[in-house]
Design a protein around this motif. Structure first.
Motif, PDB file in Angstrom:
ATOM      1  N   HIS A  12       0.940  -1.138  -0.045  1.00  0.00           N
ATOM      2  CA  HIS A  12      -0.095   0.014  -0.120  1.00  0.00           C
ATOM      3  C   HIS A  12       0.863   1.429   0.003  1.00  0.00           C
ATOM      4  O   HIS A  12       2.019   1.189   0.215  1.00  0.00           O
ATOM      5  N   ASN A  13       0.332   2.400  -0.307  1.00  0.00           N
ATOM      6  CA  ASN A  13       1.058   3.582  -0.324  1.00  0.00           C
ATOM      7  C   ASN A  13       0.976   4.178   1.111  1.00  0.00           C
ATOM      8  O   ASN A  13       0.085   3.847   2.072  1.00  0.00           O
ATOM      9  N   PRO A  14       1.759   5.195   1.688  1.00  0.00           N
ATOM     10  CA  PRO A  14       2.804   5.760   0.843  1.00  0.00           C
ATOM     11  C   PRO A  14       3.933   4.511   0.577  1.00  0.00           C
ATOM     12  O   PRO A  14       4.045   3.848   1.412  1.00  0.00           O
ATOM     13  N   PRO A  15       4.735   4.842  -0.380  1.00  0.00           N
ATOM     14  CA  PRO A  15       6.149   4.415  -0.487  1.00  0.00           C
ATOM     15  C   PRO A  15       6.841   3.890   0.755  1.00  0.00           C
ATOM     16  O   PRO A  15       7.224   5.139   1.346  1.00  0.00           O
ATOM     17  N   HIS A  16       6.990   2.721   1.110  1.00  0.00           N
ATOM     18  CA  HIS A  16       7.873   2.611   2.216  1.00  0.00           C
ATOM     19  C   HIS A  16       8.789   1.188   2.387  1.00  0.00           C
ATOM     20  O   HIS A  16       8.386   0.480   1.197  1.00  0.00           O
ATOM     21  N   VAL A  17       9.409   0.896   3.351  1.00  0.00           N
ATOM     22  CA  VAL A  17      10.239  -0.146   3.413  1.00  0.00           C
ATOM     23  C   VAL A  17       9.682  -0.727   5.011  1.00  0.00           C
ATOM     24  O   VAL A  17       9.354  -0.379   5.710  1.00  0.00           O
ATOM     25  N   HIS A  18      10.059  -2.117   4.792  1.00  0.00           N
ATOM     26  CA  HIS A  18       9.691  -2.959   5.966  1.00  0.00           C
ATOM     27  C   HIS A  18      11.006  -3.178   6.559  1.00  0.00           C
ATOM     28  O   HIS A  18      12.063  -3.549   5.835  1.00  0.00           O
ATOM     29  N   VAL A  19      11.296  -2.968   7.903  1.00  0.00           N
ATOM     30  CA  VAL A  19      12.582  -3.150   8.805  1.00  0.00           C
ATOM     31  C   VAL A  19      12.304  -4.118   9.951  1.00  0.00           C
ATOM     32  O   VAL A  19      11.355  -4.017  10.629  1.00  0.00           O
ATOM     33  N   ILE A  20      13.188  -4.956   9.778  1.00  0.00           N
ATOM     34  CA  ILE A  20      13.349  -5.992  10.746  1.00  0.00           C
ATOM     35  C   ILE A  20      14.500  -6.154  11.584  1.00  0.00           C
ATOM     36  O   ILE A  20      15.434  -6.000  10.848  1.00  0.00           O
ATOM     37  N   TYR A  21      14.693  -6.050  12.964  1.00  0.00           N
ATOM     38  CA  TYR A  21      15.615  -6.020  13.852  1.00  0.00           C
ATOM     39  C   TYR A  21      15.619  -6.453  14.983  1.00  0.00           C
ATOM     40  O   TYR A  21      14.810  -5.917  15.596  1.00  0.00           O
TER      41      TYR A  21
END
Length: 90
Positions: free
Chosen positions: A19-28
């Motif tokens: 889905h918008n907005p353009p984003h990244v998934h961060v896993i830590y």
């Protein structure tokens, strides 16, 4: 969900039909967050403060490459790997 970058124990991924907005998934280390590409803001989730600072700086530095990957994902094309913050080749 293809992993497009991995650095300092932080995995960065992007979905093809996201889905918008353009984003990244961060896993830590058990944390997960969505970070908006345009302004490196936190869309959802949580990261430890230091990890969030590193990711925000990285997203800001790599914004053009991330947006290009977002467009590739929209076209269902293969995503490119993106260099980590310690790679000064750019």
């Amino acid at each position: 969900m293809p992993t497009i970058a991995y650095f300092l124990g932080i995995a960065i991924a992007m979905y093809y039909r996201d889905h918008n907005p353009p984003h990244v998934h961060v896993i830590y280390q058990g944390y997960e967050a969505l970070v908006v590409i345009e302004d490196a803001s936190l869309l959802r989730g949580k990261l430890p403060p230091t990890a969030m600072l590193i990711v925000r700086r990285w997203v800001t530095l790599r914004r053009a490459a991330l947006l290009a990957n977002w467009e590739r994902a929209r076209r269902h094309e293969m995503l490119e790997r993106i260099a980590g913050p310690d790679d000064d080749a750019d």
